[in-house]
Write an enzyme that holds these catalytic residues in place. Structure first.
Site, PDB file in Angstrom:
ATOM      1  N   ARG A 164      10.397  -3.241  -5.958  1.00  9.51           N
ATOM      2  CA  ARG A 164      11.213  -2.783  -4.821  1.00  9.51           C
ATOM      3  C   ARG A 164      12.661  -3.271  -4.867  1.00  9.51           C
ATOM      4  O   ARG A 164      13.281  -3.517  -3.822  1.00  9.51           O
ATOM      5  CB  ARG A 164      10.592  -3.212  -3.485  1.00  9.51           C
ATOM      6  CG  ARG A 164       9.250  -2.623  -3.185  1.00  9.51           C
ATOM      7  CD  ARG A 164       9.286  -1.092  -3.067  1.00  9.51           C
ATOM      8  NE  ARG A 164       7.982  -0.605  -2.673  1.00  9.51           N
ATOM      9  CZ  ARG A 164       7.001  -0.353  -3.538  1.00  9.51           C
ATOM     10  NH1 ARG A 164       7.191  -0.518  -4.837  1.00  9.51           N
ATOM     11  NH2 ARG A 164       5.830   0.081  -3.108  1.00  9.51           N
ATOM     12  N   SER A 237       6.659   1.263   4.820  1.00  2.73           N
ATOM     13  CA  SER A 237       6.379  -0.185   4.846  1.00  2.73           C
ATOM     14  C   SER A 237       7.668  -0.937   5.192  1.00  2.73           C
ATOM     15  O   SER A 237       8.698  -0.720   4.556  1.00  2.73           O
ATOM     16  CB  SER A 237       5.894  -0.651   3.475  1.00  2.73           C
ATOM     17  OG  SER A 237       4.770   0.110   3.099  1.00  2.73           O
ATOM     18  N   GLU A 333      11.883  -4.724   3.483  1.00  2.00           N
ATOM     19  CA  GLU A 333      12.120  -3.725   2.431  1.00  2.00           C
ATOM     20  C   GLU A 333      13.237  -2.771   2.904  1.00  2.00           C
ATOM     21  O   GLU A 333      14.032  -2.275   2.121  1.00  2.00           O
ATOM     22  CB  GLU A 333      10.804  -2.960   2.208  1.00  2.00           C
ATOM     23  CG  GLU A 333      10.834  -2.002   1.059  1.00  2.00           C
ATOM     24  CD  GLU A 333       9.487  -1.310   0.851  1.00  2.00           C
ATOM     25  OE1 GLU A 333       8.447  -1.990   0.731  1.00  2.00           O
ATOM     26  OE2 GLU A 333       9.497  -0.064   0.815  1.00  2.00           O
TER      27      GLU A 333
HETATM   28  C1  LIG Z   1       6.750   7.440   5.842  1.00  2.00           C
HETATM   29  C2  LIG Z   1       7.462   6.718   4.740  1.00  2.00           C
HETATM   30  C3  LIG Z   1       6.766   6.332   3.603  1.00  2.00           C
HETATM   31  C4  LIG Z   1       7.425   5.656   2.561  1.00  2.00           C
HETATM   32  N1  LIG Z   1       6.703   5.304   1.457  1.00  2.00           N
HETATM   33  C5  LIG Z   1       7.307   4.655   0.443  1.00  2.00           C
HETATM   34  C6  LIG Z   1       6.567   4.285  -0.735  1.00  2.00           C
HETATM   35  O1  LIG Z   1       5.380   4.575  -0.853  1.00  2.00           O
HETATM   36  N2  LIG Z   1       7.216   3.619  -1.716  1.00  2.00           N
HETATM   37  C7  LIG Z   1       8.542   3.310  -1.633  1.00  2.00           C
HETATM   38  O2  LIG Z   1       9.061   2.694  -2.552  1.00  2.00           O
HETATM   39  N3  LIG Z   1       9.264   3.644  -0.528  1.00  2.00           N
HETATM   40  C8  LIG Z   1       8.696   4.310   0.489  1.00  2.00           C
HETATM   41  N4  LIG Z   1       9.402   4.647   1.607  1.00  2.00           N
HETATM   42  C9  LIG Z   1      10.835   4.276   1.698  1.00  2.00           C
HETATM   43  C10 LIG Z   1      11.822   5.432   1.319  1.00  2.00           C
HETATM   44  O3  LIG Z   1      11.183   6.658   1.347  1.00  2.00           O
HETATM   45  C11 LIG Z   1      12.427   5.211  -0.067  1.00  2.00           C
HETATM   46  O4  LIG Z   1      13.065   3.967  -0.131  1.00  2.00           O
HETATM   47  C12 LIG Z   1      13.443   6.323  -0.418  1.00  2.00           C
HETATM   48  O5  LIG Z   1      13.828   6.191  -1.770  1.00  2.00           O
HETATM   49  C13 LIG Z   1      14.678   6.287   0.476  1.00  2.00           C
HETATM   50  O6  LIG Z   1      15.446   7.436   0.207  1.00  2.00           O
HETATM   51  P1  LIG Z   1      16.601   7.888   1.183  1.00  2.00           P
HETATM   52  O7  LIG Z   1      17.323   9.005   0.545  1.00  2.00           O
HETATM   53  O8  LIG Z   1      16.032   8.174   2.525  1.00  2.00           O
HETATM   54  O9  LIG Z   1      17.511   6.585   1.226  1.00  2.00           O
HETATM   55  P2  LIG Z   1      18.339   6.036   2.465  1.00  2.00           P
HETATM   56  O10 LIG Z   1      17.394   5.499   3.482  1.00  2.00           O
HETATM   57  O11 LIG Z   1      19.317   7.052   2.921  1.00  2.00           O
HETATM   58  O12 LIG Z   1      19.120   4.838   1.783  1.00  2.00           O
HETATM   59  C14 LIG Z   1      18.443   3.668   1.394  1.00  2.00           C
HETATM   60  C15 LIG Z   1      19.469   2.710   0.763  1.00  2.00           C
HETATM   61  O13 LIG Z   1      19.973   3.271  -0.430  1.00  2.00           O
HETATM   62  C16 LIG Z   1      21.399   3.483  -0.355  1.00  2.00           C
HETATM   63  N5  LIG Z   1      21.648   4.787  -1.011  1.00  2.00           N
HETATM   64  C17 LIG Z   1      21.031   5.965  -0.766  1.00  2.00           C
HETATM   65  N6  LIG Z   1      21.455   6.890  -1.633  1.00  2.00           N
HETATM   66  C18 LIG Z   1      22.366   6.300  -2.431  1.00  2.00           C
HETATM   67  C19 LIG Z   1      23.156   6.731  -3.529  1.00  2.00           C
HETATM   68  N7  LIG Z   1      23.115   7.988  -4.000  1.00  2.00           N
HETATM   69  N8  LIG Z   1      23.978   5.827  -4.128  1.00  2.00           N
HETATM   70  C20 LIG Z   1      24.056   4.547  -3.685  1.00  2.00           C
HETATM   71  N9  LIG Z   1      23.340   4.084  -2.639  1.00  2.00           N
HETATM   72  C21 LIG Z   1      22.500   4.953  -2.025  1.00  2.00           C
HETATM   73  C22 LIG Z   1      21.729   3.477   1.111  1.00  2.00           C
HETATM   74  O14 LIG Z   1      23.069   3.046   1.323  1.00  2.00           O
HETATM   75  C23 LIG Z   1      20.698   2.487   1.641  1.00  2.00           C
HETATM   76  O15 LIG Z   1      21.138   1.175   1.414  1.00  2.00           O
HETATM   77  C24 LIG Z   1       8.792   5.340   2.665  1.00  2.00           C
HETATM   78  C25 LIG Z   1       9.495   5.730   3.833  1.00  2.00           C
HETATM   79  C26 LIG Z   1       8.839   6.412   4.844  1.00  2.00           C
HETATM   80  C27 LIG Z   1       9.606   6.831   6.073  1.00  2.00           C
END
Ligand SMILES: Cc1cc2nc3c(=O)[nH]c(=O)nc-3n(C[C@H](O)[C@H](O)[C@H](O)COP(=O)(O)OP(=O)(O)OC[C@H]3O[C@@H](n4cnc5c(N)ncnc54)[C@H](O)[C@@H]3O)c2cc1C
Length: 337
Positions: A164, A237, A333
């Site tokens: 992570r 999580s 996380e």
């Molecule tokens: C229901 C649910 C289930 C989930 N299950 C999992 C799982 O099984 N495993 C897991 O690992 N995660 C899980 N997650 C967490 C999440 O889905 C992941 O971390 C996902 O990759 C986040 O993507 P996002 O585009 O929404 O990122 P955001 O929430 O928009 O951003 C997350 C972070 O990354 C940065 N960021 C985003 N895009 C960029 C970019 N292009 N360049 C630089 N920085 C950037 C942001 O500034 C922020 O700090 C879950 C979330 C939910 C709501």
């Protein structure tokens, strides 16, 4: 590039709390990234890259510029007898990309089906689920390095991927991920050893494994385990599973023989954060607008779109209770802003 002032973040992140950003803009090219950064630097305000907002928690208004990543595109770069190399824009939807690969019969990402978010955010915390991490299918990451004002390509081994986390999470404000280069398998190895996947495939009498069957099993498991972000605010999580020393593990297992733990190295153990939380009495607890999801304690849920600080305070109470009882510090996380 159009910059909006005083923008509500409510529909831009999955906790759905009603914080605002002073400024907001979409970025869909390298030029718009550069313009956005220059604009924020000129005003001497911070900027924040947002994907789908499924791993962030806003605890106060963001007094800067939110840049929503919308660089799109899936391109095949090369193909060998056994592998396919793809370049994917950071703004692509993660699950749609996984399904695209499955439809082409390219293996590697099927166990990561149905994780919300964008492709560009996947390397940031090295998303993982059901025995697979995205790092195993990444060849390199293309990013804008804000420190030197240049586009760089970081090979997998330079991304410091771990459980992570990655270089991009450790040096959060430095890199803006533009695209990710994936290597996918034309003769996939099916990873079905994870208990829940095995069980669902068995229930469906699915003897002949396929990428689609595994993906469907994962979607079924996840739909039962996680709350729907369209209905209940959450970010999956909330905490990482902590790693502790062998010494602490040996002391705790005598006192708590049911503790869920597994060895990582000769000297360290990983402990299930859910077990720690439930041992502190957090299963199903709700306080005003915030609670632990009844089917999965590790997921903190947010009802009624209250302020994000409520979620943060609730998580702080959990951290303190686990620290007091077990001398283990839970790490979030979710990224806090
Ligand atoms: C229901 C649910 C289930 C989930 N299950 C999992 C799982 O099984 N495993 C897991 O690992 N995660 C899980 N997650 C967490 C999440 O889905 C992941 O971390 C996902 O990759 C986040 O993507 P996002 O585009 O929404 O990122 P955001 O929430 O928009 O951003 C997350 C972070 O990354 C940065 N960021 C985003 N895009 C960029 C970019 N292009 N360049 C630089 N920085 C950037 C942001 O500034 C922020 O700090 C879950 C979330 C939910 C709501």
């Amino acid at each position: 590039m159009e910059i909006t002032q005083n923008c509500s973040l409510q529909n831009l992140h999955s906790f759905g709390s009603n914080e605002k950003a002073n400024y907001f803009a979409s970025i869909d090219s390298i030029e718009t990234i550069e313009k956005g950064i220059q604009w924020a630097n000129g005003k001497n305000i911070p900027y924040l890259i947002l994907g789908s907002g499924t791993n962030v928690l806003f605890t106060k208004p963001f007094e800067g510029l939110v840049l929503k990543m919308e660089i799109m595109g899936i391109k095949k770069i090369k193909e060998t007898a056994s592998e396919v190399f793809l370049e994917v824009g950071a703004g692509e939807n993660w699950h749609h990309f996984v399904i695209y690969c499955i439809q082409k019969s390219w293996g590697g990402l099927e166990n990561l089906s149905f994780i919300p978010g964008t492709v560009g955010a996947a390397p940031i915390q090295n998303i993982g689920a059901y025995g697979v991490e995205v790092k195993d299918s990444i060849e390199s990451v293309t990013a804008y390095d804000t420190q030197v004002g240049q586009i760089i390509i970081l090979e997998n081994r330079k991304c410091a991927f771990a459980y992570r986390t990655s270089l991009f999470k450790m040096e959060q404000r430095r890199y803006i991920i533009i695209s990710v280069q994936f290597i996918l398998q034309k003769q996939p190895i099916f990873r079905t050893e994870y208990g829940a996947i095995k069980e669902v495939l068995h229930q469906k009498n699915n003897k002949q494994h396929s990428l689609e069957a595994i993906s469907n099993a994962v979607i079924q498991i996840r739909s039962e385990k996680f709350p729907d972000i369209k209905k209940i605010g959450n970010a999956g999580s909330f905490f990482k599973n902590p790693t502790i020393t062998k010494e602490l593990y040996e002391a705790l297992i005598v006192k708590y023989p049911k503790m869920i733990a597994y060895p990582i190295t000769d000297d360290t153990y990983k402990i299930a954060a859910t077990w720690l939380m439930e041992a502190c009495g957090w299963k199903g607890v709700q306080k005003e607008n915030v609670g632990c999801y009844e089917k999965q304690t590790l997921v903190i849920v947010h009802y009624n779109n209250g302020p994000g600080i409520e979620i943060y305070n609730f998580s702080e109470e959990i951290i303190q209770s686990v620290l007091t009882k077990f001398n283990i510090l839970l790490e979030r996380e979710v990224m806090i802003y």
